[in-house]
Write a protein that holds these residues in place. Structure first.
Motif, PDB file in Angstrom:
ATOM      1  N   TYR A 154       0.856  -1.196   0.000  1.00  0.00           N
ATOM      2  CA  TYR A 154       0.000   0.000   0.000  1.00  0.00           C
ATOM      3  C   TYR A 154       0.885   1.236   0.000  1.00  0.00           C
ATOM      4  O   TYR A 154       1.853   1.312   0.762  1.00  0.00           O
ATOM      5  CB  TYR A 154      -0.892  -0.043   1.256  1.00  0.00           C
ATOM      6  CG  TYR A 154      -1.411   1.295   1.742  1.00  0.00           C
ATOM      7  CD1 TYR A 154      -1.898   2.254   0.854  1.00  0.00           C
ATOM      8  CD2 TYR A 154      -1.423   1.599   3.104  1.00  0.00           C
ATOM      9  CE1 TYR A 154      -2.364   3.485   1.323  1.00  0.00           C
ATOM     10  CE2 TYR A 154      -1.887   2.819   3.579  1.00  0.00           C
ATOM     11  CZ  TYR A 154      -2.353   3.762   2.672  1.00  0.00           C
ATOM     12  OH  TYR A 154      -2.797   4.977   3.134  1.00  0.00           O
TER      13      TYR A 154
ATOM     14  N   GLU B 265      -6.887  15.379   1.558  1.00  0.00           N
ATOM     15  CA  GLU B 265      -5.754  15.814   2.392  1.00  0.00           C
ATOM     16  C   GLU B 265      -5.141  17.118   1.866  1.00  0.00           C
ATOM     17  O   GLU B 265      -4.890  18.057   2.614  1.00  0.00           O
ATOM     18  CB  GLU B 265      -4.666  14.726   2.410  1.00  0.00           C
ATOM     19  CG  GLU B 265      -3.400  15.173   3.127  1.00  0.00           C
ATOM     20  CD  GLU B 265      -2.190  14.235   2.965  1.00  0.00           C
ATOM     21  OE1 GLU B 265      -2.142  13.464   1.999  1.00  0.00           O
ATOM     22  OE2 GLU B 265      -1.299  14.291   3.825  1.00  0.00           O
TER      23      GLU B 265
ATOM     24  N   GLY C  61      -0.511  12.464  -2.221  1.00  0.00           N
ATOM     25  CA  GLY C  61      -1.345  13.644  -1.984  1.00  0.00           C
ATOM     26  C   GLY C  61      -1.230  14.549  -3.197  1.00  0.00           C
ATOM     27  O   GLY C  61      -0.182  15.130  -3.454  1.00  0.00           O
TER      28      GLY C  61
ATOM     29  N   GLN D 237      -5.812   7.975   6.127  1.00  0.00           N
ATOM     30  CA  GLN D 237      -4.571   7.380   5.613  1.00  0.00           C
ATOM     31  C   GLN D 237      -4.314   6.009   6.255  1.00  0.00           C
ATOM     32  O   GLN D 237      -3.614   5.173   5.695  1.00  0.00           O
ATOM     33  CB  GLN D 237      -3.386   8.336   5.830  1.00  0.00           C
ATOM     34  CG  GLN D 237      -2.111   7.808   5.217  1.00  0.00           C
ATOM     35  CD  GLN D 237      -1.079   8.871   4.887  1.00  0.00           C
ATOM     36  OE1 GLN D 237      -1.421   9.996   4.564  1.00  0.00           O
ATOM     37  NE2 GLN D 237       0.191   8.515   4.975  1.00  0.00           N
TER      38      GLN D 237
ATOM     39  N   GLN E 100       6.613  10.149   6.037  1.00  0.00           N
ATOM     40  CA  GLN E 100       5.247   9.669   6.303  1.00  0.00           C
ATOM     41  C   GLN E 100       5.162   8.786   7.539  1.00  0.00           C
ATOM     42  O   GLN E 100       4.075   8.375   7.950  1.00  0.00           O
ATOM     43  CB  GLN E 100       4.708   8.891   5.091  1.00  0.00           C
ATOM     44  CG  GLN E 100       4.549   9.730   3.836  1.00  0.00           C
ATOM     45  CD  GLN E 100       3.471  10.799   3.987  1.00  0.00           C
ATOM     46  OE1 GLN E 100       2.355  10.518   4.422  1.00  0.00           O
ATOM     47  NE2 GLN E 100       3.812  12.037   3.646  1.00  0.00           N
TER      48      GLN E 100
HETATM   49  N1  TRP Z   1       0.115  11.706   2.812  1.00  0.00           N
HETATM   50  C1  TRP Z   1       0.724  11.303   1.570  1.00  0.00           C
HETATM   51  C2  TRP Z   1       1.191  12.558   0.793  1.00  0.00           C
HETATM   52  O1  TRP Z   1       1.125  13.646   1.259  1.00  0.00           O
HETATM   53  C3  TRP Z   1      -0.213  10.484   0.706  1.00  0.00           C
HETATM   54  C4  TRP Z   1      -0.412   9.075   1.202  1.00  0.00           C
HETATM   55  C5  TRP Z   1      -1.616   8.477   1.488  1.00  0.00           C
HETATM   56  C6  TRP Z   1       0.586   8.084   1.400  1.00  0.00           C
HETATM   57  N2  TRP Z   1      -1.435   7.193   1.866  1.00  0.00           N
HETATM   58  C7  TRP Z   1      -0.099   6.911   1.816  1.00  0.00           C
HETATM   59  C8  TRP Z   1       1.970   8.068   1.235  1.00  0.00           C
HETATM   60  C9  TRP Z   1       0.606   5.713   2.078  1.00  0.00           C
HETATM   61  C10 TRP Z   1       2.671   6.896   1.517  1.00  0.00           C
HETATM   62  C11 TRP Z   1       1.986   5.732   1.933  1.00  0.00           C
HETATM   63  O2  TRP Z   1       1.657  12.466  -0.320  1.00  0.00           O
END
Ligand code: TRP
Length: 384
Positions: free
Chosen positions: A79, A118, A83, A201, A226
């Motif tokens: 997974y 997000e 964003g 998330q 992250q």
């Molecule tokens: N928050 C991440 C971003 O800003 C996007 C994201 C959602 C993500 N799910 C994730 C990144 C799982 C890594 C793994 O780009």
């Protein structure tokens, strides 16, 4: 995570000269050891991809346990997410390329999350139309990396909310306001969407277990920035009856102008190579990129250059040097002064132009199946 004096790494900001080993200690993650890499190589067969063999992925949580389970016959899924705040740049591809490698070698399912919500919450300058449009565009770039349409599913947050929400309700009840504040350091003026967002998330990490009614292990390749999100995920997993996801963390690829990351938030667009940059723009950006070269040709011939600080070398390293021999030769010729920066940039540009042309073709093919990958309904019998 509040950083030290010299650098800051959070999901919403990467700044300063990052000491990646210190960061790993601060976050409390494990080192991706040569034993683990060798184990991955053996399980996957063939050579490791550059992102693994060259140390760009360097940290993890519970990867060993995930591989133990895999060897005992319990398959996992991968997974990762994006964003969508603008076009993808080349360093955004790292996490997806690793996922693709796992899928190709081990046949595992892939779940992508596109978080149009997000970015609407966390970036005040973006409209809903923009985050959705970039989400759609970014998804094509991701799928074009060679994912198998039969084993790849997508959560596009605003379009998939019916599928995510029953689980998000449960997840959100387990996450307190004080832990979100401690982990992300949000200001009191942060909107409540942003505060809630981390629950969404987390959901994909549990979704297959929830759908199948049994524990399905999850591996999340991501930039180490992250990790704070997934610390929360891991803290609440067992309380909800799901396995803690394993994580594989990468360093951030440095920006072309010498910034800590190839981000353009608050930096010039010339800091990154966007996948939609026309060849002329790519050329200009690479020609102007920050290097570890010397002030004069004479000095560089005599003393050599320093690849460790060079943004062009970082690009060779992350993907563009196609073999270990090529990578070693480029590095040696840089250090010795045998190759000057102009020549090196010219060779890199050839590689980049070829990559962009191949990618553009693959992206057009992905158009025909991208929409179908988006999950829009909860699993059968699980709409509560
Ligand atoms: N928050 C991440 C971003 O800003 C996007 C994201 C959602 C993500 N799910 C994730 C990144 C799982 C890594 C793994 O780009």
């Amino acid at each position: 995570m509040p950083g030290s004096e010299e650098f800051v790494v959070t999901p919403y900001e990467v700044r300063g000269r990052v000491d990646y080993d210190r960061l790993r200690e601060m976050f409390g993650t494990q080192e991706l050891s040569s034993e683990l890499l060798e184990r991955l190589r053996r399980l996957a067969g063939g050579e490791l991809p550059p992102l693994l063999s060259r140390g760009i992925y360097y940290s993890h949580r519970d990867l060993g346990a995930l591989l133990d389970a895999y060897e005992a016959g319990r398959p996992f899924f991968v997974y990762s997410g994006r964003g969508p705040s603008g076009p993808l740049h080349t360093s955004h591809l790292a996490q997806f390329e690793i996922c693709r490698w796992f899928q190709e070698r081990l046949g595992v399912p892939m779940y992508v999350q596109i978080t149009d919500d997000e970015k609407y919450w966390s970036r005040s300058g973006l409209t809903r139309e923009e985050t959705v449009r970039w989400g759609t565009e970014n998804l094509l770039d991701i799928l074009a990396l060679g994912f198998d349409p039969k084993r790849t599913r997508v959560f596009f947050d605003s379009k998939s909310i019916a599928a995510l929400y029953p689980l998000a309700i449960r997840v959100a009840r387990k996450i307190t306001y004080s832990s979100v504040k401690a982990v992300f350091g949000l200001e009191p003026s942060a909107n409540i969407g942003w505060i809630f967002y981390t629950a969404l998330q987390t959901v994909p990490a549990f979704w297959p277990s929830w759908a199948e009614g049994k524990s399905v292990p999850c591996l999340i390749p991501c930039g180490i920035d992250q990790d704070p999100h997934f610390r929360l995920t891991r803290d609440i997993a067992e309380g909800l009856g799901y396995p803690k996801p394993a994580l594989l963390h990468s360093r951030m690829v440095p920006g072309l102008l010498g910034e800590a990351a190839m981000s353009t938030t608050g930096a010039s667009p010339d800091n990154a190579l966007f996948l939609n940059d026309p060849p002329k723009v790519v050329e200009r950006k690479v020609r102007n990129a920050f290097t570890g070269g010397r002030a004069t040709v004479e000095e560089q011939r005599r003393l050599g250059a320093d690849p460790e600080v060079c943004s062009v070398w970082a690009l060779w390293k992350s993907r563009f040097a196609e073999s270990e021999e090529r990578f070693e030769k480029i590095t040696a010729d840089c250090r010795s002064g045998a190759m000057l920066c102009g020549e090196c940039k010219g060779l890199l540009l050839e590689r980049i132009h070829r990559f962009y042309a191949d990618h553009a073709a693959a992206r057009e093919k992905a158009r025909s199946w991208a929409e179908e990958t988006i999950i829009t309904a909860p699993p059968p019998g699980r709409d509560l």
